[in-house]
Write a protein that holds these residues in place. Structure first.
Motif, PDB file in Angstrom:
ATOM      1  N   ALA A 128       2.440  11.730  -3.175  1.00 46.93           N
ATOM      2  CA  ALA A 128       2.773  12.718  -2.048  1.00 46.93           C
ATOM      3  C   ALA A 128       3.571  13.660  -2.550  1.00 46.93           C
ATOM      4  N   TRP A 129       4.519  13.491  -3.282  1.00 44.15           N
ATOM      5  CA  TRP A 129       5.566  14.347  -3.858  1.00 44.15           C
ATOM      6  C   TRP A 129       4.764  15.257  -4.843  1.00 44.15           C
ATOM      7  N   GLN A 130       3.751  14.691  -5.682  1.00 46.05           N
ATOM      8  CA  GLN A 130       3.170  15.456  -6.588  1.00 46.05           C
ATOM      9  C   GLN A 130       2.208  16.413  -6.097  1.00 46.05           C
ATOM     10  N   LEU A 169      14.971  19.410  -3.516  1.00 46.37           N
ATOM     11  CA  LEU A 169      15.377  18.247  -2.513  1.00 46.37           C
ATOM     12  C   LEU A 169      16.396  18.503  -1.623  1.00 46.37           C
ATOM     13  N   ARG A 170      16.259  18.174  -0.511  1.00 45.53           N
ATOM     14  CA  ARG A 170      17.367  18.378   0.503  1.00 45.53           C
ATOM     15  C   ARG A 170      18.577  17.323   0.263  1.00 45.53           C
ATOM     16  N   SER A 171      18.178  15.946  -0.112  1.00 44.02           N
ATOM     17  CA  SER A 171      19.101  14.887  -0.283  1.00 44.02           C
ATOM     18  C   SER A 171      19.905  15.147  -1.552  1.00 44.02           C
ATOM     19  N   GLU A 172      21.033  14.879  -1.404  1.00 45.24           N
ATOM     20  CA  GLU A 172      22.090  14.953  -2.592  1.00 45.24           C
ATOM     21  C   GLU A 172      21.354  14.014  -3.712  1.00 45.24           C
ATOM     22  N   LEU A 224      15.532   5.803   7.332  1.00 45.66           N
ATOM     23  CA  LEU A 224      14.278   5.418   6.778  1.00 45.66           C
ATOM     24  C   LEU A 224      13.349   6.500   6.694  1.00 45.66           C
ATOM     25  N   ARG A 225      13.790   7.572   7.413  1.00 43.40           N
ATOM     26  CA  ARG A 225      12.977   8.803   7.141  1.00 43.40           C
ATOM     27  C   ARG A 225      13.144   9.614   5.584  1.00 43.40           C
ATOM     28  N   PHE A 226      14.274   8.827   4.950  1.00 42.09           N
ATOM     29  CA  PHE A 226      14.628   9.443   3.828  1.00 42.09           C
ATOM     30  C   PHE A 226      14.422   8.543   2.810  1.00 42.09           C
ATOM     31  N   VAL A 227      14.353   8.949   1.231  1.00 43.98           N
ATOM     32  CA  VAL A 227      14.583   8.109   0.412  1.00 43.98           C
ATOM     33  C   VAL A 227      15.552   7.279   0.380  1.00 43.98           C
ATOM     34  N   TYR A 228      16.765   7.491   0.949  1.00 44.08           N
ATOM     35  CA  TYR A 228      18.064   6.674   1.009  1.00 44.08           C
ATOM     36  C   TYR A 228      17.725   5.281   1.523  1.00 44.08           C
ATOM     37  N   LEU A 283       2.874  -2.017   4.496  1.00 44.83           N
ATOM     38  CA  LEU A 283       2.729  -0.666   4.347  1.00 44.83           C
ATOM     39  C   LEU A 283       3.701   0.527   4.255  1.00 44.83           C
ATOM     40  N   ALA A 284       3.728   1.134   2.925  1.00 42.70           N
ATOM     41  CA  ALA A 284       4.668   1.955   2.818  1.00 42.70           C
ATOM     42  C   ALA A 284       3.850   3.529   2.322  1.00 42.70           C
ATOM     43  N   LEU A 285       3.382   3.896   3.652  1.00 51.35           N
ATOM     44  CA  LEU A 285       2.427   5.049   3.502  1.00 51.35           C
ATOM     45  C   LEU A 285       3.166   6.462   3.541  1.00 51.35           C
ATOM     46  N   GLY A 286       4.528   6.330   3.799  1.00 53.26           N
ATOM     47  CA  GLY A 286       4.962   7.817   4.101  1.00 53.26           C
ATOM     48  C   GLY A 286       4.725   8.315   5.207  1.00 53.26           C
ATOM     49  N   LEU A 287       4.416   9.771   5.131  1.00 56.55           N
ATOM     50  CA  LEU A 287       4.365  10.532   6.233  1.00 56.55           C
ATOM     51  C   LEU A 287       2.598  10.917   6.504  1.00 56.55           C
ATOM     52  N   GLU A 290      -7.228   3.935  -3.878  1.00 58.97           N
ATOM     53  CA  GLU A 290      -6.800   3.915  -2.398  1.00 58.97           C
ATOM     54  C   GLU A 290      -7.476   2.903  -1.712  1.00 58.97           C
ATOM     55  N   VAL A 291      -6.893   2.483  -0.493  1.00 58.17           N
ATOM     56  CA  VAL A 291      -7.325   1.361   0.272  1.00 58.17           C
ATOM     57  C   VAL A 291      -7.873   2.261   1.176  1.00 58.17           C
ATOM     58  N   VAL A 292      -9.470   1.718   1.323  1.00 55.34           N
ATOM     59  CA  VAL A 292     -10.341   2.333   2.471  1.00 55.34           C
ATOM     60  C   VAL A 292     -10.442   1.681   3.678  1.00 55.34           C
ATOM     61  N   ILE A 341       0.741  -1.380  -0.042  1.00 56.58           N
ATOM     62  CA  ILE A 341      -0.024  -0.030  -0.103  1.00 56.58           C
ATOM     63  C   ILE A 341       0.971   1.185  -0.074  1.00 56.58           C
ATOM     64  N   GLY A 342       0.831   2.122  -1.017  1.00 56.64           N
ATOM     65  CA  GLY A 342       1.557   3.300  -1.058  1.00 56.64           C
ATOM     66  C   GLY A 342       2.454   3.078  -2.297  1.00 56.64           C
ATOM     67  N   ALA A 343       2.510   3.961  -3.385  1.00 53.93           N
ATOM     68  CA  ALA A 343       3.507   3.944  -4.324  1.00 53.93           C
ATOM     69  C   ALA A 343       4.266   5.207  -4.457  1.00 53.93           C
ATOM     70  N   GLY A 344       4.970   5.245  -3.512  1.00 54.98           N
ATOM     71  CA  GLY A 344       5.881   6.543  -3.274  1.00 54.98           C
ATOM     72  C   GLY A 344       7.363   5.621  -3.526  1.00 54.98           C
ATOM     73  N   PRO A 345       8.451   6.289  -3.310  1.00 53.35           N
ATOM     74  CA  PRO A 345       9.848   5.612  -3.479  1.00 53.35           C
ATOM     75  C   PRO A 345       9.845   4.220  -2.732  1.00 53.35           C
ATOM     76  N   TYR A 346       9.458   4.220  -1.536  1.00 55.43           N
ATOM     77  CA  TYR A 346       9.735   2.836  -0.693  1.00 55.43           C
ATOM     78  C   TYR A 346       8.698   1.870  -1.465  1.00 55.43           C
ATOM     79  N   GLY A 347       7.391   2.340  -1.770  1.00 57.50           N
ATOM     80  CA  GLY A 347       6.468   1.074  -2.305  1.00 57.50           C
ATOM     81  C   GLY A 347       7.127   0.713  -3.888  1.00 57.50           C
TER      82      GLY A 347
HETATM   83  C1  LIG Z   1       8.469  19.034   2.692  1.00 61.83           C
HETATM   84  C2  LIG Z   1       9.385  17.700   2.508  1.00 61.83           C
HETATM   85  C3  LIG Z   1      10.652  17.688   2.110  1.00 61.83           C
HETATM   86  C4  LIG Z   1      11.220  16.377   1.980  1.00 61.83           C
HETATM   87  N1  LIG Z   1      12.365  16.297   1.466  1.00 61.83           N
HETATM   88  C5  LIG Z   1      13.194  15.135   1.416  1.00 61.83           C
HETATM   89  C6  LIG Z   1      14.334  15.208   0.237  1.00 61.83           C
HETATM   90  O1  LIG Z   1      14.892  16.078  -0.030  1.00 61.83           O
HETATM   91  N2  LIG Z   1      15.089  13.813   0.290  1.00 61.83           N
HETATM   92  C7  LIG Z   1      14.479  12.760   1.000  1.00 61.83           C
HETATM   93  O2  LIG Z   1      15.024  11.769   1.137  1.00 61.83           O
HETATM   94  N3  LIG Z   1      13.358  12.663   1.763  1.00 61.83           N
HETATM   95  C8  LIG Z   1      12.770  14.045   1.986  1.00 61.83           C
HETATM   96  N4  LIG Z   1      11.568  13.923   2.611  1.00 61.83           N
HETATM   97  C9  LIG Z   1      11.107  12.616   3.423  1.00 61.83           C
HETATM   98  C10 LIG Z   1      10.153  11.873   2.428  1.00 61.83           C
HETATM   99  O3  LIG Z   1       8.993  12.553   2.269  1.00 61.83           O
HETATM  100  C11 LIG Z   1      10.302  10.474   2.673  1.00 61.83           C
HETATM  101  O4  LIG Z   1      11.547  10.219   2.715  1.00 61.83           O
HETATM  102  C12 LIG Z   1       9.860   9.479   1.566  1.00 61.83           C
HETATM  103  O5  LIG Z   1       8.587  10.165   0.922  1.00 61.83           O
HETATM  104  C13 LIG Z   1       9.155   8.393   1.957  1.00 61.83           C
HETATM  105  O6  LIG Z   1       8.912   7.541   0.773  1.00 61.83           O
HETATM  106  P1  LIG Z   1       7.490   6.747   1.043  1.00 61.83           P
HETATM  107  O7  LIG Z   1       7.661   6.048  -0.290  1.00 61.83           O
HETATM  108  O8  LIG Z   1       7.593   6.015   2.391  1.00 61.83           O
HETATM  109  O9  LIG Z   1       6.543   7.942   1.071  1.00 61.83           O
HETATM  110  P2  LIG Z   1       5.642   8.675   0.334  1.00 61.83           P
HETATM  111  O10 LIG Z   1       6.272   9.293  -1.003  1.00 61.83           O
HETATM  112  O11 LIG Z   1       4.793   9.689   1.113  1.00 61.83           O
HETATM  113  O12 LIG Z   1       4.479   7.448  -0.583  1.00 61.83           O
HETATM  114  C14 LIG Z   1       3.466   7.025   0.258  1.00 61.83           C
HETATM  115  C15 LIG Z   1       2.390   7.101  -0.415  1.00 61.83           C
HETATM  116  O13 LIG Z   1       1.300   6.247   0.094  1.00 61.83           O
HETATM  117  C16 LIG Z   1       0.066   6.664  -0.496  1.00 61.83           C
HETATM  118  N5  LIG Z   1      -0.777   6.283   0.697  1.00 61.83           N
HETATM  119  C17 LIG Z   1      -0.885   6.444   2.040  1.00 61.83           C
HETATM  120  N6  LIG Z   1      -2.207   5.887   2.491  1.00 61.83           N
HETATM  121  C18 LIG Z   1      -2.707   5.278   1.186  1.00 61.83           C
HETATM  122  C19 LIG Z   1      -3.966   4.269   1.316  1.00 61.83           C
HETATM  123  N7  LIG Z   1      -4.811   4.043   2.394  1.00 61.83           N
HETATM  124  N8  LIG Z   1      -4.189   3.653  -0.011  1.00 61.83           N
HETATM  125  C20 LIG Z   1      -3.280   4.161  -1.156  1.00 61.83           C
HETATM  126  N9  LIG Z   1      -2.249   4.871  -0.893  1.00 61.83           N
HETATM  127  C21 LIG Z   1      -1.982   5.530   0.243  1.00 61.83           C
HETATM  128  C22 LIG Z   1       0.233   8.131  -0.141  1.00 61.83           C
HETATM  129  O14 LIG Z   1      -0.659   9.077  -1.215  1.00 61.83           O
HETATM  130  C23 LIG Z   1       1.717   8.340  -0.750  1.00 61.83           C
HETATM  131  O15 LIG Z   1       1.639   8.689  -2.081  1.00 61.83           O
HETATM  132  C24 LIG Z   1      10.802  15.167   2.712  1.00 61.83           C
HETATM  133  C25 LIG Z   1       9.493  15.407   3.449  1.00 61.83           C
HETATM  134  C26 LIG Z   1       8.848  16.396   3.471  1.00 61.83           C
HETATM  135  C27 LIG Z   1       7.620  16.728   3.988  1.00 61.83           C
END
Ligand SMILES: Cc1cc2nc3c(=O)[nH]c(=O)nc-3n(C[C@H](O)[C@H](O)[C@H](O)COP(=O)(O)OP(=O)(O)OC[C@H]3O[C@@H](n4cnc5c(N)ncnc54)[C@H](O)[C@@H]3O)c2cc1C
Length: 446
Positions: A39-41, A50-53, A384-388, A138-142, A110-112, A10-16
């Motif tokens: 979330a990024w979009q 981006l803060r990360s290199e 784990l708080r960062f994409v890295y 669960l790869a739900l980001g923040l 979305e998963v409801v 669940i979640g298609a960001g960098p981790y998922g």
């Molecule tokens: C302002 C800001 C700047 C940042 N800059 C950096 C940076 O420069 N470099 C860096 O490494 N990190 C940065 N981060 C941290 C970064 O957000 C996380 O490192 C990264 O997004 C984690 O990836 P992820 O795949 O876990 O989460 P996300 O990229 O947030 O992806 C999670 C996805 O899950 C989806 N989701 C959630 N719930 C559901 C559901 N019920 N059903 C379906 N989908 C769902 C969300 O919509 C989202 O798209 C930043 C964070 C913030 C807030």
């Protein structure tokens, strides 16, 4: 319609997306749910850098050729591993390209609701379908973890908004905006808002903004070797060799963090990386934006369409007003806040101040439920708080799930009551040869 698969992400960001690329290579049938890079979009301001290199802003795959460097090369964009800033728009585009090349079995829904039944996970999706799976990642980001200081809780949007709630900043033009917070998010927003014509004031708790030092050209050989690879270090406070060594270990070997006792892990997370602004933002902020230091908001209210804040600074109390207050006050992981997860699962989860306790394989104490990304930081550290952090999490998780899948593949028993009464469609993702956890439609389904 009910369908089934072995593993759902669940979640298609960098981790998922990274985890999916590794599961595909390992031959594990799976589905990934959610809008890619959503979330990024949608929740990062256009123009944000981006803060990360660049070298620490990759999505990860077992196939070569899908790095940020390769993306830049194909699009004739400048690339250096360190020292240049990646605009958020390029990062989103890179993530979507990665997805289009490596992650075809994605459903942008979305998963409801997610509950557990007879040892399987049953997921209700936004398109009114149901998906049943043996495992869920669960790869739900923040999402859902925005933190609001007590004095500002319960105040109406759009007067008070959290920095994680909006993308475009067009609404801020010609407005008086107070930004609360002293970290990168607050300082980056302050710069961007001023540049589009907002009148910005920044309220910080500390004596001043804490700027990260510009990386020095290091003389020592150890520093040079470490600095070349530290995903957490560059741009963060990393100029001393000992902090570089710590950053190196925590970036490259999150398992080292996992082996530490809880108190030590908490201490590192709470004190290791204090809020700071990246050095390259300094000339866009200093002397250009009013910074009110050592402030604490005591009270806030909405009066005649204006936010009025009562602020304590030392022994002095003053009032300021603004059209909008933006809270760049960070995020606090609390899995219990994800309402789509059934109460029963949330009650069973073993949480430490909201963060799941994870095994060395990213599994929670609920069998078959995994967590990666920022919500895994208390178990695997600041990377784990960062994409890295996906560099470690994605292959490690996929290896473990693949092992489980292979072990179970020989003697798979499906409890009859778990078989959905509606038609079952097998989802394995394109090109996957793994077995469904359910018999093919018609063979055993009612
Ligand atoms: C302002 C800001 C700047 C940042 N800059 C950096 C940076 O420069 N470099 C860096 O490494 N990190 C940065 N981060 C941290 C970064 O957000 C996380 O490192 C990264 O997004 C984690 O990836 P992820 O795949 O876990 O989460 P996300 O990229 O947030 O992806 C999670 C996805 O899950 C989806 N989701 C959630 N719930 C559901 C559901 N019920 N059903 C379906 N989908 C769902 C969300 O919509 C989202 O798209 C930043 C964070 C913030 C807030």
């Amino acid at each position: 319609m009910i369908s089934s698969t072995d593993t759902v992400i669940i979640g298609a960001g960098p981790y998922g997306l990274s985890a999916s690329a590794y599961l595909t290579k390992a031959g594990v049938p799976h589905q990934i749910l959610g809008q890619p890079m959503h979330a990024w979009q949608n929740f990062m301001p256009p123009g944000m850098l981006l803060r990360s290199e660049p070298f620490a802003s990759n999505l990860y795959s077992p196939c070569g050729g899908y790095t940020m460097e390769e993306y830049c090369r194909r699009n004739r964009l400048e690339y250096q591993p360190v020292g240049i800033r990646v605009p958020v728009e390029h990062f989103v585009d890179y993530g979507l390209w990665f997805q289009s090349q490596l992650v075809s079995h994605l459903r942008p829904v979305e998963v409801v609701d997610m509950r557990r039944k007879d040892g399987f996970f049953r997921l209700a999706l936004g398109d009114n379908s149901t998906l049943v799976a043996r495992r869920v990642v669960l790869a739900l980001g923040l999402k859902g973890f925005a933190q609001t200081p007590p004095a500002l809780q319960g105040l109406p949007r759009p007067y008070v908004v959290h920095s994680g709630e909006f993308g475009s900043l067009a609404w801020a033009k010609n407005k008086n905006v107070v930004i609360v917070g002293g970290g990168q998010s607050a300082i980056g927003l302050a710069a961007l808002m001023r540049e589009i014509g907002a009148r910005v004031r920044l309220l910080v708790r500390g004596a001043d903004v804490n700027w990260s030092g510009e990386p020095r050209t290091s003389r020592g050989i150890i520093s040079r070797l470490l600095r070349a690879r530290v995903g957490l270090g560059r741009g963060w406070d990393s100029n001393s060799p000992s902090s570089l060594l710590t950053s190196f270990l925590l970036s490259e070997y999150p398992v080292v963090f996992h082996m530490m006792d809880l108190q030590r892990r908490k201490r590192i997370l709470e004190t290791g990386w204090a809020p700071s602004g990246a050095w390259w933002l300094r000339n866009r902020v200093e002397g250009k934006i009013d910074i009110l230091a050592q402030t604490e908001i005591r009270h806030a209210e909405l009066k005649n369409g204006q936010m009025v804040l009562q602020i304590a600074s030392g022994n002095e109390i003053s009032c300021i007003s603004a059209d909008h207050v933006v809270l760049a006050t960070g995020f606090k992981v609390d899995l219990a806040r994800h309402c789509f997860i059934s109460q029963e699962i949330r009650n069973s989860l073993s949480l430490v101040s909201g963060s799941p306790s994870l095994t060395g394989n990213f599994e929670t104490n609920v069998r078959g439920l995994y967590v990666i990304g920022p919500a895994a930081a208390l178990s695997f550290g600041p990377a784990l708080r960062f994409v890295y952090g996906a560099k470690y999490a994605a292959p490690h998780l996929a290896r473990h799930i693949s092992r489980c899948f292979q072990e179970e593949a020989g003697n798979r028993v499906v409890p009859s009551q778990a078989i959905p009464s509606e038609p079952v469609e097998e989802h394995g993702g394109s090109g996957l040869r793994g077995q469904s956890i359910f018999p093919a439609p018609g063979s055993n389904a009612e």
